[in-house]
Design a protein around this motif. Structure first.
Motif, short mmCIF file in Angstrom:
data_model
loop_
_atom_site.label_atom_id
_atom_site.label_comp_id
_atom_site.label_asym_id
_atom_site.label_seq_id
_atom_site.Cartn_x
_atom_site.Cartn_y
_atom_site.Cartn_z
N ARG A 1 -37.56 -53.90 -66.36
CA ARG A 1 -36.26 -53.29 -66.07
C ARG A 1 -36.43 -51.80 -65.81
O ARG A 1 -37.08 -51.10 -66.60
N HIS B 1 -36.91 -56.54 -62.28
CA HIS B 1 -37.93 -57.00 -61.35
C HIS B 1 -38.65 -58.16 -62.01
O HIS B 1 -39.24 -58.00 -63.08
N ASP C 1 -28.80 -57.78 -57.97
CA ASP C 1 -29.75 -56.85 -57.35
C ASP C 1 -31.18 -57.03 -57.89
O ASP C 1 -32.10 -56.33 -57.47
N SER C 2 -31.37 -57.97 -58.81
CA SER C 2 -32.69 -58.21 -59.39
C SER C 2 -33.65 -58.71 -58.32
O SER C 2 -33.33 -59.61 -57.55
N TRP C 3 -34.84 -58.14 -58.31
CA TRP C 3 -35.84 -58.46 -57.31
C TRP C 3 -36.76 -59.56 -57.83
O TRP C 3 -37.18 -59.52 -58.99
N ARG D 1 -32.04 -52.12 -63.00
CA ARG D 1 -32.37 -53.29 -62.18
C ARG D 1 -33.61 -54.00 -62.73
O ARG D 1 -34.57 -53.38 -63.16
N VAL E 1 -33.02 -48.20 -58.85
CA VAL E 1 -31.67 -48.59 -59.25
C VAL E 1 -31.66 -48.71 -60.77
O VAL E 1 -32.43 -49.48 -61.34
N THR F 1 -34.05 -61.72 -53.69
CA THR F 1 -33.24 -61.21 -54.79
C THR F 1 -32.41 -62.35 -55.36
O THR F 1 -32.16 -63.37 -54.69
#
Length: 235
Positions: free
Chosen positions: A151, A167, A207-209, A165, A162, A219
């Motif tokens: 995060r 990942h 918005d999480s990758w 956000r 961001v 995403t």
């Protein structure tokens, strides 16, 4: 910064620079497995996710990322051979310890001859320099498949960063367009779908990758509208 989200074998690594971490993605081997190198920007500590193949290219990735070939940990996301063919070579080169999901650890050790020092469970955390990564178990593709979650901090400064956000490095458990293969086994699919919904989509924002074990990134926002479709088709 350059980051396209997709690489092919032989291409140079894609690079994403965030406030705390630099993430490099490199596709290796005939199955175009994605290997990911995370570098803590403050400490220089490094973690490799899936020493999949082509150890000479992984060694070059380490050299490009740091002065020398520092590697603090290798995480193998699951027991399938295409995700650990270079593991023994990378460990011999760097001396890095190895971590894997508890239920897959014995199979990985038997196949590679490499001892798995840390057996991972859902909710564990890994510390990499000043970074903290969460372990998320996603059972079904294999019994011990794991994802890692980073995060971003609440106060960010880098271009493209961001606050907060997530990942997610998901191995072969979550891809653009669906969950990982479960061999047509309804029980395995149900378990994986449930874990992906409850442990990923219900916890992390759109918005999480997502960084999968093969192919392009995505995403959660792109994939979320299709969850019911995945459940209905059973794969």
């Amino acid at each position: 910064m350059t980051y396209t989200g997709d690489v092919r074998p032989g291409d140079p690594a894609d690079v994403r620079e965030l406030d705390e971490v630099v993430l490099r993605k490199l596709a290796v081997g005939p199955a175009a497995n994605n290997a990911y190198l995370l570098t803590c920007r403050r400490s220089g500590a490094q973690l490799l996710v899936d020493a999949a193949d082509e150890p000479e290219r992984l060694a070059a990735l380490l050299r490009d990322a740091s002065a020398g070939s520092r590697l603090d940990l290798v995480v193998t996301t699951h027991q399938h051979a295409d995700h650990h063919r270079a593991l023994a070579s990378v460990v011999a080169l760097t001396g890095a310890p190895v971590a894997a999901g508890d239920a897959d650890a014995d199979a990985i050790a038997a196949a590679t001859g490499v001892h798995v020092q840390r057996r991972l469970h859902h909710g564990d955390t890994l510390t990499l320099g000043h970074l903290v990564l969460e372990v998320v178990a996603l059972r079904g593709h294999t019994p011990g498949s794991v994802a890692l979650v980073y995060r971003e901090p609440e106060h960010v400064h880098a271009d493209g960063a961001v606050a907060g956000r997530a990942h997610l490095l998901t191995g072969d458990s979550l891809f653009p367009g669906g969950v990982g293969a479960t061999g047509g086994d309804e029980a395995r699919f149900t378990a994986l779908y449930r874990d992906v919904v409850e442990r990923v989509f219900e916890r992390f924002g759109d918005d999480s990758w997502v960084y999968p074990g093969h192919g392009a990134d995505t995403t959660l926002g792109v994939e979320r509208p299709h969850l019911a479709e995945w459940r209905a088709r059973g794969w």
